[in-house]
Enzyme design. Structure first.
Site, short mmCIF file in Angstrom:
data_model
loop_
_atom_site.label_atom_id
_atom_site.label_comp_id
_atom_site.label_asym_id
_atom_site.label_seq_id
_atom_site.Cartn_x
_atom_site.Cartn_y
_atom_site.Cartn_z
N GLY A 86 -35.82 -33.86 -74.81
CA GLY A 86 -36.27 -33.34 -76.09
C GLY A 86 -36.61 -34.52 -77.01
O GLY A 86 -35.81 -35.46 -77.13
N ASP A 135 -40.08 -30.96 -74.90
CA ASP A 135 -39.89 -30.11 -76.08
C ASP A 135 -39.44 -31.02 -77.23
O ASP A 135 -39.20 -32.20 -77.01
CB ASP A 135 -38.82 -29.04 -75.80
CG ASP A 135 -37.49 -29.68 -75.42
OD1 ASP A 135 -37.24 -29.87 -74.22
OD2 ASP A 135 -36.70 -30.04 -76.33
N GLU A 147 -37.55 -32.50 -61.10
CA GLU A 147 -37.70 -33.90 -61.48
C GLU A 147 -37.81 -34.83 -60.27
O GLU A 147 -38.37 -35.92 -60.39
CB GLU A 147 -36.52 -34.31 -62.39
CG GLU A 147 -36.62 -33.66 -63.76
CD GLU A 147 -35.38 -33.81 -64.61
OE1 GLU A 147 -35.50 -33.77 -65.84
OE2 GLU A 147 -34.26 -33.93 -64.07
N MET A 193 -29.38 -34.66 -71.34
CA MET A 193 -28.03 -34.26 -70.93
C MET A 193 -27.41 -35.11 -69.81
O MET A 193 -26.36 -34.74 -69.30
CB MET A 193 -28.06 -32.78 -70.51
CG MET A 193 -28.56 -31.87 -71.63
SD MET A 193 -28.66 -30.10 -71.20
CE MET A 193 -26.95 -29.70 -70.98
N GLU A 194 -28.05 -36.21 -69.43
CA GLU A 194 -27.52 -37.01 -68.31
C GLU A 194 -27.54 -38.52 -68.50
O GLU A 194 -26.71 -39.23 -67.90
CB GLU A 194 -28.29 -36.69 -67.00
CG GLU A 194 -28.23 -35.25 -66.54
CD GLU A 194 -29.25 -34.35 -67.22
OE1 GLU A 194 -30.21 -34.89 -67.80
OE2 GLU A 194 -29.09 -33.11 -67.20
#
Ligand code: SAH
Length: 232
Positions: free
Chosen positions: A79, A197, A13, A173-174
């Site tokens: 996602g 995704d 990233e 997740m962050e």
């Protein structure tokens, strides 16, 4: 001009960002590498935190408290939940939550702890700047809610539950933890994600296939945001 933090979670990233910056100084601190550079006359600090809420909290805090960054831009992949979001599409967070923070047995809503809040809102000025960037690039960027938790979601039922509680458009997740840090320390922040995704049963395969290309899409937009912030 304010010193700008640019954060990702994974090496892929931030790699396109470092490539664009060209030369930078690497400093090791608290188990991570921080890349410092001057870019178009502005000081930047770039880092990837490693995956999850704890590591991203540590990195965001370090960038602000140790490296004195005054604005934070996050670039990465997520996602998609909102069906309008296809692989490679961009979402800008208007507000973020922690979807796995659960003390509901005490009568609290999901994502809430006393003295906290279910959602943390992102900076309105940076949102406005991102609209300008999107218009200039002719890109359709969705604004919406991002839900964060310490799990890779690959299940329709988990997804549906996150929609039920947070009406989220995307999950990762962050972002939610970075939001808590920036909000507490009064640092304007911006969270951008490109879809890798759709958090369903195929998510891990889709992620492996599209993570790198989506990370590049997000990083390119973030660098345009940097240019925009500098031009103001
Ligand atoms: N492939 C990695 C693990 C990736 S975890 C490895 O094996 O090392 C997923 C990362 O992408 C996290 O940083 C998260 O923020 C984001 N992400 C993308 N899709 C996600 C999903 N469906 N659920 C949760 N996080 C997702």
């Amino acid at each position: 001009m304010k010193k700008i933090a640019i954060m990702g979670a994974m090496p892929e990233e931030v790699a396109p960002i470092l490539k664009k910056i060209g030369t930078y100084k690497t400093t090791e601190y608290a188990g991570n590498k921080y890349y410092e550079a001057t870019y178009n006359g502005v000081e930047l600090v770039v880092a990837y935190s490693k995956i999850g809420k704890v590591f991203s909290t540590l990195t965001a805090t370090t960038m602000i408290e140790h490296f004195s960054c005054e604005v934070l831009l996050f670039s990465g992949v997520a996602g998609g939940i909102n069906p309008e979001l296809k692989i490679g599409d961009l979402i800008v967070a208007t507000k973020l939550s922690q979807h796995d923070l659960d003390i509901t047995v005490f009568g609290h809503p999901m994502g809430y702890v006393p003295e906290g809040s279910v959602f943390v809102e992102t900076d309105k000025d940076l949102l406005a700047l991102s609209k300008e960037v999107a218009d200039e690039l002719g890109k359709n960027v969705i604004e919406g809610v991002i839900a964060t938790g310490d799990q890779f979601v690959h299940d329709e039922k988990v997804k549906a539950n996150i929609v039920k509680h947070f009406n989220a458009d995307a999950l990762e997740m962050e972002g939610g933890s970075v939001a808590v840090v920036c909000n507490a320390l009064n640092i304007p922040f911006f969270i951008l994600r490109a879809i890798s995704d759709t958090a369903d049963t195929d998510a891990s395969f889709s992620f492996d296939e599209f993570m790198e290309s989506s990370a590049i899409i997000s990083a390119e937009f973030i660098m345009k945001m940097v240019d925009k912030v500098i031009s103001k």
